[in-house]
Design a protein around this motif. Structure first.
Motif, PDB file in Angstrom:
ATOM      1  N   UNK A   1     -24.059  21.597 -48.122  1.00 66.04           N
ATOM      2  CA  UNK A   1     -24.641  20.928 -47.617  1.00 66.04           C
ATOM      3  C   UNK A   1     -25.680  20.596 -48.010  1.00 66.04           C
ATOM      4  N   UNK A   2     -27.302  20.392 -48.090  1.00 68.63           N
ATOM      5  CA  UNK A   2     -28.757  20.606 -48.209  1.00 68.63           C
ATOM      6  C   UNK A   2     -28.959  18.605 -48.961  1.00 68.63           C
ATOM      7  N   UNK A   3     -29.661  18.598 -48.565  1.00 63.89           N
ATOM      8  CA  UNK A   3     -31.030  17.478 -48.912  1.00 63.89           C
ATOM      9  C   UNK A   3     -30.427  17.201 -50.483  1.00 63.89           C
ATOM     10  N   UNK A   4     -31.430  17.926 -51.387  1.00 63.94           N
ATOM     11  CA  UNK A   4     -31.139  17.949 -52.536  1.00 63.94           C
ATOM     12  C   UNK A   4     -29.444  18.332 -53.319  1.00 63.94           C
ATOM     13  N   UNK A   5     -28.601  18.490 -52.458  1.00 65.39           N
ATOM     14  CA  UNK A   5     -27.038  18.942 -52.945  1.00 65.39           C
ATOM     15  C   UNK A   5     -27.270  19.904 -54.535  1.00 65.39           C
ATOM     16  N   UNK A   6     -25.476  20.197 -54.252  1.00 59.93           N
ATOM     17  CA  UNK A   6     -25.290  21.490 -55.434  1.00 59.93           C
ATOM     18  C   UNK A   6     -24.680  20.832 -56.842  1.00 59.93           C
ATOM     19  N   UNK A   7     -24.219  19.126 -56.864  1.00 59.67           N
ATOM     20  CA  UNK A   7     -23.764  18.742 -57.750  1.00 59.67           C
ATOM     21  C   UNK A   7     -24.271  17.064 -57.834  1.00 59.67           C
ATOM     22  N   UNK A   8     -25.831  17.103 -59.228  1.00 61.38           N
ATOM     23  CA  UNK A   8     -25.821  16.015 -60.202  1.00 61.38           C
ATOM     24  C   UNK A   8     -26.737  15.372 -58.633  1.00 61.38           C
ATOM     25  N   UNK A   9     -27.292  15.879 -57.935  1.00 57.67           N
ATOM     26  CA  UNK A   9     -27.624  15.215 -56.263  1.00 57.67           C
ATOM     27  C   UNK A   9     -26.682  14.537 -55.696  1.00 57.67           C
ATOM     28  N   UNK A  10     -25.506  15.153 -55.825  1.00 54.03           N
ATOM     29  CA  UNK A  10     -24.337  14.964 -54.347  1.00 54.03           C
ATOM     30  C   UNK A  10     -24.343  16.769 -53.935  1.00 54.03           C
ATOM     31  N   UNK A  11     -23.577  16.176 -52.638  1.00 56.25           N
ATOM     32  CA  UNK A  11     -22.526  17.523 -52.589  1.00 56.25           C
ATOM     33  C   UNK A  11     -21.502  17.357 -52.327  1.00 56.25           C
ATOM     34  N   UNK A  12     -20.872  18.512 -53.117  1.00 56.13           N
ATOM     35  CA  UNK A  12     -19.240  19.242 -53.394  1.00 56.13           C
ATOM     36  C   UNK A  12     -18.984  20.275 -51.865  1.00 56.13           C
ATOM     37  N   UNK A  13     -18.621  20.179 -51.639  1.00 54.66           N
ATOM     38  CA  UNK A  13     -18.077  20.333 -50.338  1.00 54.66           C
ATOM     39  C   UNK A  13     -16.942  22.210 -50.619  1.00 54.66           C
ATOM     40  N   UNK A  14     -18.296  23.128 -50.460  1.00 52.45           N
ATOM     41  CA  UNK A  14     -17.272  24.037 -50.431  1.00 52.45           C
ATOM     42  C   UNK A  14     -17.195  25.354 -49.140  1.00 52.45           C
ATOM     43  N   UNK A  15     -17.144  26.562 -49.397  1.00 50.50           N
ATOM     44  CA  UNK A  15     -17.530  27.482 -48.637  1.00 50.50           C
ATOM     45  C   UNK A  15     -17.486  29.690 -49.939  1.00 50.50           C
ATOM     46  N   UNK A  16     -17.995  28.761 -50.520  1.00 48.21           N
ATOM     47  CA  UNK A  16     -18.684  29.812 -51.489  1.00 48.21           C
ATOM     48  C   UNK A  16     -19.103  30.679 -50.830  1.00 48.21           C
ATOM     49  N   UNK A  17     -19.870  30.893 -50.320  1.00 49.53           N
ATOM     50  CA  UNK A  17     -21.399  31.359 -49.485  1.00 49.53           C
ATOM     51  C   UNK A  17     -21.612  31.334 -48.254  1.00 49.53           C
ATOM     52  N   UNK A  18     -20.666  30.590 -47.598  1.00 48.93           N
ATOM     53  CA  UNK A  18     -20.315  30.267 -46.023  1.00 48.93           C
ATOM     54  C   UNK A  18     -20.823  31.546 -45.250  1.00 48.93           C
ATOM     55  N   UNK A  19     -21.906  31.568 -43.983  1.00 49.81           N
ATOM     56  CA  UNK A  19     -21.876  33.146 -42.644  1.00 49.81           C
ATOM     57  C   UNK A  19     -20.278  32.928 -42.556  1.00 49.81           C
ATOM     58  N   UNK A  20     -20.194  34.161 -41.895  1.00 50.22           N
ATOM     59  CA  UNK A  20     -19.416  34.592 -41.204  1.00 50.22           C
ATOM     60  C   UNK A  20     -18.875  33.362 -39.766  1.00 50.22           C
ATOM     61  N   UNK A  21     -17.526  33.298 -40.375  1.00 53.52           N
ATOM     62  CA  UNK A  21     -17.433  32.117 -38.960  1.00 53.52           C
ATOM     63  C   UNK A  21     -15.903  32.813 -37.542  1.00 53.52           C
ATOM     64  N   UNK A  22     -16.339  32.828 -36.671  1.00 51.36           N
ATOM     65  CA  UNK A  22     -15.969  33.162 -35.412  1.00 51.36           C
ATOM     66  C   UNK A  22     -14.986  31.833 -34.618  1.00 51.36           C
ATOM     67  N   UNK A  23     -13.583  32.252 -34.274  1.00 44.83           N
ATOM     68  CA  UNK A  23     -12.670  30.993 -33.727  1.00 44.83           C
ATOM     69  C   UNK A  23     -13.309  30.131 -33.075  1.00 44.83           C
ATOM     70  N   UNK A  24     -14.528  30.421 -32.417  1.00 49.11           N
ATOM     71  CA  UNK A  24     -15.203  28.781 -32.086  1.00 49.11           C
ATOM     72  C   UNK A  24     -16.074  27.824 -32.454  1.00 49.11           C
ATOM     73  N   UNK A  25     -16.316  29.040 -34.067  1.00 50.76           N
ATOM     74  CA  UNK A  25     -16.344  27.546 -35.190  1.00 50.76           C
ATOM     75  C   UNK A  25     -15.767  27.593 -35.782  1.00 50.76           C
TER      76      UNK A  25
END
Length: 682
Positions: A364-388
């Protein structure tokens, strides 16, 4: 149900009497639409007008675009009404009509798609067509009104050209129905085909290379079967990589669960936002198989399966327990509006600190990843702990609750027997592998609704909505529901499911059989007469009914003891492969059925307390096992290879693994069943 807004909601055409949500979306169009039927065809003949046939479905984005541009436009409607008899068809309600005229469009050299726009003679014969036509000419596409006037002029002034097109199309359609020579296809050919398919997959993003990307359930199943057959883990890894990319991509709804129809890009980021029941059914089974194998993504696959079933229960289940057909891509006239977010939207919902945290993991960013909006995805997500994971789950639930306050996409709440059959089987197979008895109960409830409300005597209807049943059903309905009954029988041991499968199989044989090819027409012998009886054998977005029927016959032979069903399956497979010719890759589901025919491990369970053995057998990959409960030897046909072994067992708890004509020694420990199957296959 969302409907395209109409400039004149007070006007109502003949679609107001329809039960299909898609047709009802067009009831206020100024176009004098009517449903396909004898009255519309009689009117065309009486008035000497050509027919404009428009085929679409409720979740189709470009169907909505063309409706808004042209069908809601008074000037365009006046041209349509003056020159044509206008017929609207819901392709999900009448796939037989869609199949005939989509094949005709393909023979015209067009790629096809929806909306399907075809021009027919007053007798219903195809002449010319296309898909989406813009209201005004652009990008090399003629304006729709210009197309209408020119087609009408040709009918009136140059009927010779119309006749030439008509005759050529009918000849091509008829030629497709003629069987070709015999084709030999066995294990070696299946392995070679699987290697070819595997080489077509994208090593970075998964799925077939290029865009758009579709889930391609039958292809993924083919590769999984090749892994089971050969032991080559690269086949499993190809499937798992594709599933992982889909599960993390924008094609998956990370808040509500469920997969969209396809991705318009090569990375699975930007979906075509409609959600179809049949896609999610096929993916649910694959997720369950991948989870059961284990591996680094097993937890992800289990989570996505759980979330998808959660979406199914929450948003796609009727009060009677059956499953709705689809969710639209559009809301408030905009594709994907319900699903996308701005960074500020998220800040307003969960606060700036939590929003920044969530944004790091969901692109998610201010400029978005799709026509100025954000499509939620984890294609390039950083590693996640159980707490995350725990924190992100809580934030997702908060955002899902907030999203429920938006204008929802339209729900096509008709119940289709064939698509329900796919989901019923998927719920049972996944429920067994993931240890969720509630999923099996959910499937049984949907099955009982269809067996009661959508069945007349021994015959199924196709579509049910608001108490109205479209009858008779299609061969696809019988194939999918017979499969669902057999899956339920294996999982529960309840005889009633097998009895229902046998009744439906007899009805399928009686009313849909094509004796020339030992296969099945799509429509019944006593259904409404069409231009021709649809007889496609190739897969579409879901497995072809002939392929599903072949797998059913193989299982019925084992479960019912009628070995003639196996011979029937052989004739069907050989007949369709012969007709397939060079188009084997259009018949992947049939190749999958052939794999079952050649490699199925039949696990015969006997004894008064053999439930533990049965549960262990059910944990084997459902693609290649058949679980049969036999109280004693008399429950098996005399020629069954386990007949003598059951007699020798003397009623003790035991399992016998049979591959081909050979059965194992009695297996008395549940933990030994998998190794016994492996040994018999060797």
């Amino acid at each position: 149900m969302s409907a395209p807004s109409s400039p004149n909601a007070s006007h109502t055409n003949r679609l107001a009497k329809a039960s299909s949500p898609y047709l009802l979306q067009h009831q206020h169009n100024p176009v004098d639409w009517q449903e396909w039927g004898p009255e519309a065809l009689a009117q065309a003949k009486r008035e000497g007008k050509p027919i404009l046939l428009s085929v679409g479905y409720a979740a189709c984005h470009w169907c909505h675009v063309m409706a808004h541009e042209s069908f809601e436009d008074q000037a365009t409607a006046e041209v349509m009404n003056a020159l044509f008899v206008n017929i609207k068809v819901d392709r999900e309600e009448r796939p037989d009509i869609d199949q005939i005229y989509m094949n005709a469009l393909h023979h015209l050299g067009e790629q096809g798609g929806w909306p399907l726009t075809m021009f027919l003679t007053p007798n219903g014969e195809p002449v010319w067509g296309g898909t989406y036509f813009p209201k005004e000419s652009r990008f090399g596409r003629p304006a729709f009104k210009d197309v209408l006037r020119e087609v009408s002029r040709l009918f009136k002034e140059e009927p010779g050209k119309i006749e030439q097109n008509r005759a050529a199309l009918l000849a091509r359609l008829a030629a497709r129905a003629r069987p070709q020579g015999k084709v030999t296809f066995g294990i070696a050919e299946m392995d070679n085909a699987a290697r070819q398919v595997g080489n077509m997959f994208d090593s970075v993003s998964g799925g077939l290379r290029g865009a758009p990307k579709f889930p391609q359930g039958p292809l993924l199943e083919m590769l999984w079967r090749a892994g089971l057959r050969t032991g080559d883990v690269r086949f499993f890894e190809t499937v798992e990589h594709s599933l992982e990319r889909m599960c993390e991509g924008g094609i998956y709804d990370h808040l509500g669960g469920g997969f969209s129809r396809y991705s318009v890009d090569e990375k699975w980021l930007v979906p075509h936002f409609e959600k179809m029941l049949y896609d999610n059914a096929q993916l649910l089974e694959l997720l369950a198989l991948a989870f059961a194998r284990g591996g680094v993504h097993a937890a992800l696959f289990k989570t996505r399966a759980e979330e998808t079933v959660g979406w199914l229960a929450r948003e796609m289940t009727t009060p009677d327990g059956a499953f709705c057909a689809s969710l639209d891509a559009d809301s408030e006239g905009e594709e994907g509006k319900f699903y996308v977010w701005s960074k500020n939207d998220i800040i307003e919902m969960i606060g700036p600190e939590a929003a920044d945290y969530f944004a790091r993991f969901y692109d998610v960013s201010d400029e978005g990843n799709f026509e100025g909006h954000n499509i939620l995805n984890r294609l390039n997500s950083p590693p996640r702990t159980e707490k995350d994971e725990a924190q992100l789950k809580a934030l997702r639930e908060h955002l899902l609750t907030a999203r429920e306050g938006r204008v929802r996409p339209g729900l096509d709440d008709k119940v289709l027997a064939d698509w329900n059959g796919l989901m019923i089987a998927a719920l049972v197979n996944a429920g067994v592998l993931l240890d969720y008895p509630a999923w099996i109960a959910m499937a049984a409830r949907a099955f009982d609704f269809i067996a009661k409300e959508m069945t007349r005597g021994d015959r199924l209807g196709h579509s049910w909505r608001a108490g109205q049943l479209l009858f008779p059903g299609l061969a696809s309905d019988f194939a999918a529901m017979i499969r669902a009954a057999l899956v339920l029988n294996e999982a529960t041991g309840e005889r009633r499911y097998l009895d229902q499968a046998l009744r439906w199989q007899n009805a399928l044989d009686a009313h849909y059989a094509d004796t020339d090819r030992a296969a099945y027409f799509l429509t019944a012998d006593d259904a409404e007469a069409l231009l021709l009886r649809p007889h496609s054998t190739s897969d579409d977005a879901s497995p072809n009914h002939n392929a599903v029927a072949a797998g059913n016959l193989i299982r019925l032979a084992a479960l019912s003891g009628n070995l003639g069903r196996r011979e029937q399956a052989d004739r069907l497979i050989e007949g369709v492969l012969a007709a397939a010719g060079d188009n084997l890759f259009g018949h992947i589901s049939l190749i999958n059925a052939l794999d079952l025919r050649l490699r199925a491990a039949e696990v015969v369970i006997t004894g008064p307390h053999a439930q533990t053995l049965a549960q262990a057998a059910l944990k084997l990959p459902f693609l290649e096992r058949i679980v049969l409960r036999a109280a004693d030897a008399s429950a098996l046909p005399a020629a069954h290879p386990a007949q003598a072994k059951l007699q020798a067992a003397g009623g003790a708890d035991a399992a016998f693994v049979c591959v081909g004509e050979t059965c194992s020694l009695p297996v008395t420990q549940a933990a030994d069943i998998a190794s016994a199957v492996a040994a018999m296959r060797q």
